[in-house]
Design an enzyme around this catalytic site. Structure first.
Site: not given
Ligand code: IMP
Length: 430
Positions: A13, A40, A225
């Site tokens: 993130d 994501g 990641q």
């Protein structure tokens, strides 16, 4: 610049999607090498926000080829949904622009069920996985019982049989865990359609990359990641099951090290983590809430894949130093500098203290890491809104000093920071 490897230097993130999008503007190929739809990656372009889970963020740049490498684990049904969703937003995705390795592994519905069952079994030592079936799929890969994306090129009946076989094998483990077995035929139904759809996209991507590099093409390897979630180098067992670090890019794409000339680490200007495991700079209260945001904005600290609020804390220099070392980072880029505006004094965790001893790198055992407390250095903060700055010279002096100090403490150059989610909200040291 034949190959640039882009690595998450923290717990994921870090804002890698927007950095890849930026690097892709001067690349020919963007290739993802690890993980699956646990990732994501968010890219904001004008009024559109693209959330990518499997497809490399380079797909948003015209003329760039995207590759999904052999190191990935792929849920074919979710991949088809992602392709169609992006196509509906006007993104051109064709078998000429997106290439999927025939050697990536397939996540089956039984892997997802097993991920959930294992997490329940772990109780208060749960890893906090994304429940996407990532761990069980990699277990089948290393256990040599998995099925691969290349199997989708077989006759549909043969692929279906392999899939039923794979689901039935995982069923045995599920039943042993006390979970109801899946009906392989029913569970695999959508997979057969997805396989038909994906077939034209599947090739040997490592040969493709070899030839492209020979022709002088520029490749960006997109990490997912982060370093501290790496199955070898992270805080095991609170990690993912792949290798997000620099070495993973080579094995996860099938390219040799001699083509790599840049390893760029992306780190947020503070720390966040989702899921369980030690996080020595974690904060609670007002500052944590300010770092996290309310969740109203897509850049607030809530998981892109799971929606979970992220744990937030001061920038952890001990972990960043470690990421510099295990990846051989040639530079670091700091993201979300704008979020530090108006916080008052800022802290950097320059060392850990465990049982009265100080550490500049993480201690060897997880038990020590769990007992570690952060030793902080305090820096003056800044009040100004920096979202409009585009050069280091325009930043307030305190922000420049913050960057300078992080760079000194980690012994790595920092020449780019981001000050907002938009494509152009980058500040360059020029
Ligand atoms: P898994 O990858 O779903 O097995 O999850 C293992 C650990 O990695 C959990 O702590 C997850 O929260 C974390 N994780 C996996 N993918 C991401 C990501 O893209 N960003 C941040 N954390 C992640």
């Amino acid at each position: 610049m034949p190959i640039t490897i882009l690595i998450g230097a923290q717990w994921g993130d870090e804002g890698k999607g927007r950095v890849v999008d930026w690097l892709a503007s001067s690349a020919d190929i963007v290739a993802r090498y690890a993980g699956g739809d646990n990732a994501g990656h968010t890219v904001a372009i004008n009024d559109d926000v693209y959330k990518l889970h499997l497809i490399p963020s380079g797909v948003l740049q015209d003329g760039v080829i995207s590759i999904m490498g052999n190191g990935m684990v792929v849920n074919p049904v979710n991949l088809v949904k992602e392709i169609k969703g992006l196509q509906a937003m006007g993104v051109e995705i064709t078998p000429k622009r997106l290439l999927i390795s025939s050697r990536a592994h397939i996540i089956t519905p039984a892997h997802i069920a097993l991920d959930k069952a294992k997490e329940l079994e772990r109780g208060d030592r749960a890893i906090g996985t994304t429940l996407r079936g990532i761990g069980p799929a990699y277990m089948d890969k290393t256990g040599r019982t998995g099925i691969r994306t290349g199997d989708m090129l077989l006759d549909v009946e043969v692929f279906a049989e392999r899939l039923y076989g794979a689901i039935s094998r995982t069923n045995e483990v599920l039943v042993a865990q006390g979970v109801e077995a899946l009906n392989p035929q029913e569970a695999a139904l959508d997979y057969i359609d997805a396989a038909e759809f994906l077939r034209p996209y599947i090739i040997d991507t490592s040969i493709y990359l070899y030839k492209a590099l020979k022709e002088g093409k520029k490749v960006v390897c997109e990490g997912a990641q982060g370093t501290l979630l790496d199955v070898d180098h992270g805080s095991y067992p609170f990690v993912t099951s792949s290798s997000p670090t620099a070495g993973g890019a080579l094995t996860g794409l099938g390219v040799g090290p001699m083509s790599v000339d840049r390893v760029l680490g992306v780190a947020k200007a503070f720390s966040t983590r989702v899921g369980g495991g030690p996080m020595p700079t974690e904060l609670e209260g007002e500052i944590a809430n300010q770092l996290r945001g309310t969740g109203e904005n897509f850049w607030d600290e809530y998981g892109t894949t799971t929606g979970r609020p992220r744990r937030c804390g001061w920038l952890d220099i001990v972990m960043l130093r470690y990421a510099v070392s295990v990846n051989g980072l040639s530079e670091v880029m700091l993201t979300k500098m704008d979020i530090l505006s108006g916080l008052g004094d800022l802290k950097l965790a320059v060392a850990y203290e465990v049982d009265g001893k100080q550490y500049e790198y993480p201690p060897v055992t997880n038990e020590e890491l769990e007992r570690a407390t952060a030793v902080y250095e305090t820096l003056e903060g800044w009040q100004e809104d920096i979202s409009g700055c585009r050069t280091f010279a325009e930043l307030p002096e305190a922000a420049r000093k913050y960057i300078q100090r992080v760079s000194e403490l980690c012994d790595v150059p920092i020449n780019v920071v981001s000050v907002g989610p938009e494509r152009d909200q980058l500040v360059l040291n020029s």
